[in-house]
Enzyme design. Sequence first.
Site, PDB file in Angstrom:
ATOM      1  N   HIS A  18       7.361   5.520 -14.372  1.00 19.09           N
ATOM      2  CA  HIS A  18       6.941   5.881 -15.615  1.00 19.09           C
ATOM      3  C   HIS A  18       6.451   6.738 -16.377  1.00 19.09           C
ATOM      4  O   HIS A  18       6.440   8.226 -15.590  1.00 19.09           O
ATOM      5  CB  HIS A  18       5.411   4.429 -15.490  1.00 19.09           C
ATOM      6  CG  HIS A  18       4.206   5.149 -14.118  1.00 19.09           C
ATOM      7  ND1 HIS A  18       3.525   6.272 -14.883  1.00 19.09           N
ATOM      8  CD2 HIS A  18       3.861   4.426 -13.109  1.00 19.09           C
ATOM      9  CE1 HIS A  18       3.272   6.977 -13.259  1.00 19.09           C
ATOM     10  NE2 HIS A  18       3.011   5.849 -12.555  1.00 19.09           N
ATOM     11  N   HIS A  21       5.748   9.554 -12.826  1.00 19.74           N
ATOM     12  CA  HIS A  21       6.547  10.115 -12.545  1.00 19.74           C
ATOM     13  C   HIS A  21       7.489  11.003 -13.977  1.00 19.74           C
ATOM     14  O   HIS A  21       7.896  12.118 -13.463  1.00 19.74           O
ATOM     15  CB  HIS A  21       7.682   8.924 -11.748  1.00 19.74           C
ATOM     16  CG  HIS A  21       7.227   8.151 -11.686  1.00 19.74           C
ATOM     17  ND1 HIS A  21       6.537   6.556 -11.622  1.00 19.74           N
ATOM     18  CD2 HIS A  21       5.865   7.996  -9.901  1.00 19.74           C
ATOM     19  CE1 HIS A  21       6.208   6.266 -10.801  1.00 19.74           C
ATOM     20  NE2 HIS A  21       5.911   6.795  -9.882  1.00 19.74           N
ATOM     21  N   CYS A 126      -7.024  -3.988   8.097  1.00 20.89           N
ATOM     22  CA  CYS A 126      -7.540  -5.388   7.220  1.00 20.89           C
ATOM     23  C   CYS A 126      -6.165  -6.304   7.263  1.00 20.89           C
ATOM     24  O   CYS A 126      -4.843  -5.398   6.930  1.00 20.89           O
ATOM     25  CB  CYS A 126      -7.199  -4.787   5.470  1.00 20.89           C
ATOM     26  SG  CYS A 126      -7.603  -6.329   4.212  1.00 20.89           S
ATOM     27  N   CYS A 129      -3.877  -6.802   4.237  1.00 24.96           N
ATOM     28  CA  CYS A 129      -3.041  -5.473   4.196  1.00 24.96           C
ATOM     29  C   CYS A 129      -1.870  -4.275   4.831  1.00 24.96           C
ATOM     30  O   CYS A 129      -1.349  -4.246   5.051  1.00 24.96           O
ATOM     31  CB  CYS A 129      -3.521  -3.950   4.229  1.00 24.96           C
ATOM     32  SG  CYS A 129      -5.111  -3.525   2.346  1.00 24.96           S
ATOM     33  N   CYS A 143     -12.709  -3.466   2.576  1.00 24.42           N
ATOM     34  CA  CYS A 143     -11.204  -3.361   2.115  1.00 24.42           C
ATOM     35  C   CYS A 143     -11.684  -3.056   0.442  1.00 24.42           C
ATOM     36  O   CYS A 143     -11.824  -4.387  -0.049  1.00 24.42           O
ATOM     37  CB  CYS A 143      -9.998  -4.477   2.895  1.00 24.42           C
ATOM     38  SG  CYS A 143      -8.779  -4.452   1.891  1.00 24.42           S
ATOM     39  N   HIS A 146      -9.144  -6.325  -0.782  1.00 27.19           N
ATOM     40  CA  HIS A 146      -9.014  -7.197  -0.572  1.00 27.19           C
ATOM     41  C   HIS A 146     -10.184  -8.294  -0.921  1.00 27.19           C
ATOM     42  O   HIS A 146     -10.984  -9.376  -0.323  1.00 27.19           O
ATOM     43  CB  HIS A 146      -8.505  -7.943   0.692  1.00 27.19           C
ATOM     44  CG  HIS A 146      -7.257  -7.195   0.917  1.00 27.19           C
ATOM     45  ND1 HIS A 146      -6.481  -6.564   0.957  1.00 27.19           N
ATOM     46  CD2 HIS A 146      -6.235  -8.539   0.555  1.00 27.19           C
ATOM     47  CE1 HIS A 146      -4.984  -6.760   0.768  1.00 27.19           C
ATOM     48  NE2 HIS A 146      -5.265  -8.298   0.593  1.00 27.19           N
ATOM     49  N   LYS A 295      -7.974   5.832 -16.066  1.00 28.87           N
ATOM     50  CA  LYS A 295      -6.829   6.472 -15.572  1.00 28.87           C
ATOM     51  C   LYS A 295      -5.478   5.406 -15.555  1.00 28.87           C
ATOM     52  O   LYS A 295      -5.756   4.630 -15.220  1.00 28.87           O
ATOM     53  CB  LYS A 295      -7.533   7.168 -14.102  1.00 28.87           C
ATOM     54  CG  LYS A 295      -6.527   7.751 -13.718  1.00 28.87           C
ATOM     55  CD  LYS A 295      -6.742   7.935 -11.779  1.00 28.87           C
ATOM     56  CE  LYS A 295      -5.476   7.632 -11.021  1.00 28.87           C
ATOM     57  NZ  LYS A 295      -6.536   7.569  -9.851  1.00 28.87           N
TER      58      LYS A 295
HETATM   59  N1  MSP Z   1       6.660   8.290  -2.448  1.00 30.37           N
HETATM   60  C1  MSP Z   1       5.138   8.756  -2.326  1.00 30.37           C
HETATM   61  C2  MSP Z   1       5.899  10.556  -2.264  1.00 30.37           C
HETATM   62  C3  MSP Z   1       6.373  10.557  -0.425  1.00 30.37           C
HETATM   63  S1  MSP Z   1       6.860  12.373  -1.398  1.00 30.37           S
HETATM   64  C4  MSP Z   1       7.306  12.806   0.014  1.00 30.37           C
HETATM   65  C5  MSP Z   1       4.149   8.090  -3.543  1.00 30.37           C
HETATM   66  N2  MSP Z   1       5.618   7.743  -4.768  1.00 30.37           N
HETATM   67  S2  MSP Z   1       4.102   7.395  -5.730  1.00 30.37           S
HETATM   68  O1  MSP Z   1       5.607   6.778  -6.586  1.00 30.37           O
HETATM   69  O2  MSP Z   1       3.639   6.986  -6.059  1.00 30.37           O
HETATM   70  O3  MSP Z   1       4.721   8.622  -6.788  1.00 30.37           O
HETATM   71  C6  MSP Z   1       3.608   9.745  -6.612  1.00 30.37           C
HETATM   72  C7  MSP Z   1       3.406  10.530  -7.081  1.00 30.37           C
HETATM   73  O4  MSP Z   1       4.131  10.310  -8.850  1.00 30.37           O
HETATM   74  C8  MSP Z   1       2.853  11.562  -7.943  1.00 30.37           C
HETATM   75  O5  MSP Z   1       2.374  13.018  -7.149  1.00 30.37           O
HETATM   76  C9  MSP Z   1       2.904  12.190  -9.264  1.00 30.37           C
HETATM   77  O6  MSP Z   1       4.274  13.055  -9.337  1.00 30.37           O
HETATM   78  C10 MSP Z   1       3.096  10.501  -9.941  1.00 30.37           C
HETATM   79  N3  MSP Z   1       2.346  10.386 -10.481  1.00 30.37           N
HETATM   80  C11 MSP Z   1       1.827   9.285 -10.848  1.00 30.37           C
HETATM   81  N4  MSP Z   1       0.855   8.889 -11.402  1.00 30.37           N
HETATM   82  C12 MSP Z   1       0.793  10.182 -11.857  1.00 30.37           C
HETATM   83  C13 MSP Z   1       0.238   9.836 -12.885  1.00 30.37           C
HETATM   84  N5  MSP Z   1      -1.180   8.814 -13.795  1.00 30.37           N
HETATM   85  N6  MSP Z   1      -0.087  11.368 -13.936  1.00 30.37           N
HETATM   86  C14 MSP Z   1       0.511  12.049 -13.096  1.00 30.37           C
HETATM   87  N7  MSP Z   1       1.965  12.334 -12.113  1.00 30.37           N
HETATM   88  C15 MSP Z   1       1.653  10.891 -12.011  1.00 30.37           C
HETATM   89  O7  MSP Z   1       3.642   8.387  -3.361  1.00 30.37           O
END
Ligand code: MSP
Length: 648
Positions: A18, A21, A126, A129, A143, A146, A295
Amino acid sequence: MDRFYITTPIYYVNAEPHIGHAYTTIAADVMNRFQRLMGSETFFLTGTDEHGDKIVQAAEAAGVDPKSYADRISAMFRETWPKLNVSHDRFIRTTDPEHMKAVQHILQKVHDSGDIYFSTYKGLYCVGCERFYTEKELVEGKCPDHDREPVEREEANYFFRMSRYQDWLRDHIQSHPDCIRPERYRNEVLSFLKDPLEDLCISRPKERLSWGIPLPFDDRYVTYVWFDALINYVSALGYPDGPLFHQFWPVAQHTIAKDILKPHGIYWPTMARAAGFPPFRHLNVHGYWRTEEGKMSKSHGTVVRPLDLAPLYGVDAFRYFLMREMVFGLDANFSEEALVQRLNSDLANDLGNLFSRTTGMTDRYFQGKIPPFGSEPDEQDRSLMARMESTLDQWRTEMPRLAFHKTLMAVWECINAANKYVDQAAPWTLAKDPGQLPRLQTVLRMLLEINKGVAVLISPFMPETSEKMLQRLGMDKKALDLRLEEDGKWGTLEAGSPVHKGEALFPRIQKEEQKKDKPSKTPAKPKPSGNAFEKPSAGEEAQSISLDLFKQVDLRTGIVKEAERVPGSDRLLRLLVDMGEERQVVAGIAQTHSPEDLVGRQVIVVANLKRAKIMGVESQGMVLAVRDGDTLQLVTTESPLSPGLKVS
Ligand code: MSP
C-alpha cells in the site's frame, strides 16, 4: 569511488503493498538514484518478512499453508516495485535458504560468546494472540486486539543479553549525532535508553509457533521474528564472508517509518555489536501517511493502493507527489485531490509549460535545431545562471539529508525563474527583428540548458520524465546512467542538433476525469446530438433567433499583441488584441494555450459584449473558441486579415 548501501524494511506478507510501503521504497529509490547520479557505487535492498505468527494467522484466514501464502504476497511486492520505477538490486525473502543460514550463524556466534542464555519467563499471555504482552501494551489491563484479560503464563525461552550493551549503545548514539535522523527520533531512542534495558526473548517454542527458523543449538525452538528479520540487512550482502558485505556494510543506511524505531534503534545495533560487526551508519526515520479517514493502517481498511493511483495519474506524478508533500520525519495527509492539484500546478503549469514553450520556440525560430549562444550574456542571463547554480548547491546539500521537499522546492524556484525569464526576454518580440538574432539565440539556448539541468536534477524523483526531456533535447541516456559530473554541465548541448517538442509532459487532469471511477452524485447531462444541418425540432425552433438579432453581435477580426497569465488563475489569460483599436480581453484558454504561442495569432472577437471584470481584470470582449473534449481551438480565418474587419 564512494559507496552507498540503502535498505527498506522487509515488509510483512500479511497484507498487500500500500501507499505506506510505496513511500518508504520510493524514498529509498530516490536516494539510491541520487547517489548514482553523484557517481557512487550503490546497492539497494528491499524484500519481504515471512516468518512469525502474524503470517501464520493470515495464511490460516486465507485457507492456505504459510509458505504458499508467503509466496503469493511476496510476489505481489516484487511485482509492484518495477511498476513504480523502483530500481532495487536485490529482493530478499526471509525464507531464502542463505538468509536462514546467516541467522543461524549469528545465533550460534552470539550463543557461543555467552550473550544468549536459557531462562524461564513469566508474563501476561493472550491466548487469542498467542503471545506475551507487557503491562504497557495492554489497554485497561486487556489485550487491545481481543479485548480480553491475558493470563499469567510461564515459558522457558532463550534470551539475548541486550542489557549488556545499553551503555555502549547510548555512547555510540551520543558520539554519532546523525546515526539516527531526523533528531527527534534520535532523542526518542535516547529516551528509551534512560530506563534499564531488558534482555530480549529471541525464541518461540515450536509447539506454539513452528513457522520460523530453528535455533541451531535447540531444535525445539524457532527464532523470534525480529531477530530473524533484522539480519536480512547483512544476509543479503552475503554475511559473513561475501565481498558485498565488506564493501557495503560499512556505509549502510536503513529507511523505515517511526512504527519500527525500537527494533531498529535498539535491538539491531546491539545484535550487531554482539555478533562482532559495527552498527548501521544511518537510520533514516520518516512519519506516517494518513488518509482523510484517519491514520492509515491495514487493520482500519483505509488502505490506498499505490497501483490504483499510479497508472491513473502517471508513475512520475505519483512519485513527485509523495516526495514533495511529506517532510521527511513528519506525518502527512494523503488525498487524491492534493495529488491532482500538484500535478496540475507544479507539473503541468510550471515544468510542462517551461519545457513546451522552450521546445516550441526552438521549433518556430530555429527550425527545431539547438542554437549556439549568440550575444554575450546580459544581466537577466547572469541572474538565471546564478539561480541554476544555487539550485544545484541546495540539491547537493539537501538530498543527502533526505530533505526531498526542500530539494524539490528549490528546483521549482528555478523552473519558475525560467518561466519568468521567458516573459521578460520576450523571444516572440526578438524574433520580429532580424538584428536581434544573436540575442534570440542566447535566450533560447539559455532556456534549453536550464531544461536540461532541470531534467538531470529531477531524475532521482521522476526518472521517466527526465529521460523523456533529455531525449527530446537530443541526449539519449537512461536515468540510471546519468552522472552529474558530465551530464549536469552547463552549456554542453550540441548546437545544431535536433529538438523534439513532443506531447505535453503532463496533461492536465480535469475535475471530471479525477472522479471518473467514482459514482457521480448528479445525473449525467445527455450529450447534445445532431448537427447544424438537421431539421430543428419544435422545441429548438422556439429557441432560434432572427438574422437581425444575430447581426447585433459585433464580431471582428483581431491580432493578439500581448498575452500573459492572470495572476492567481490557472485558467485565464489577459490578451491585448489589436482590432483597429486595442482591446484588453480575458480568455479562459490558459490550460490549452501558452501566452507566447498566442502573440501574433489571428482571432475573432465579440466586440460589443458588455464589459466585465474577471478576477479583477477588465475584459472588453470575448475571443471565440471551439471545445472538442480536452482540446480547445481558437476560431480564426483562412489566412491572416487586417485587424478590425467585421465578420458577417
Ligand atoms: N516486517 C517488519 C519490518 C522488518 S524490517 C527488518 C514490518 N513490516 S510492515 O509490513 O509492517 O512494514 C512497516 C513499514 O511499512 C513502515 O516502517 C514503513 O516503512 C511502511 N509503512 C507502513 N504504513 C505506513 C504509513 N501509513 N505511512 C508511512 N509508512 C508506512 O514492520
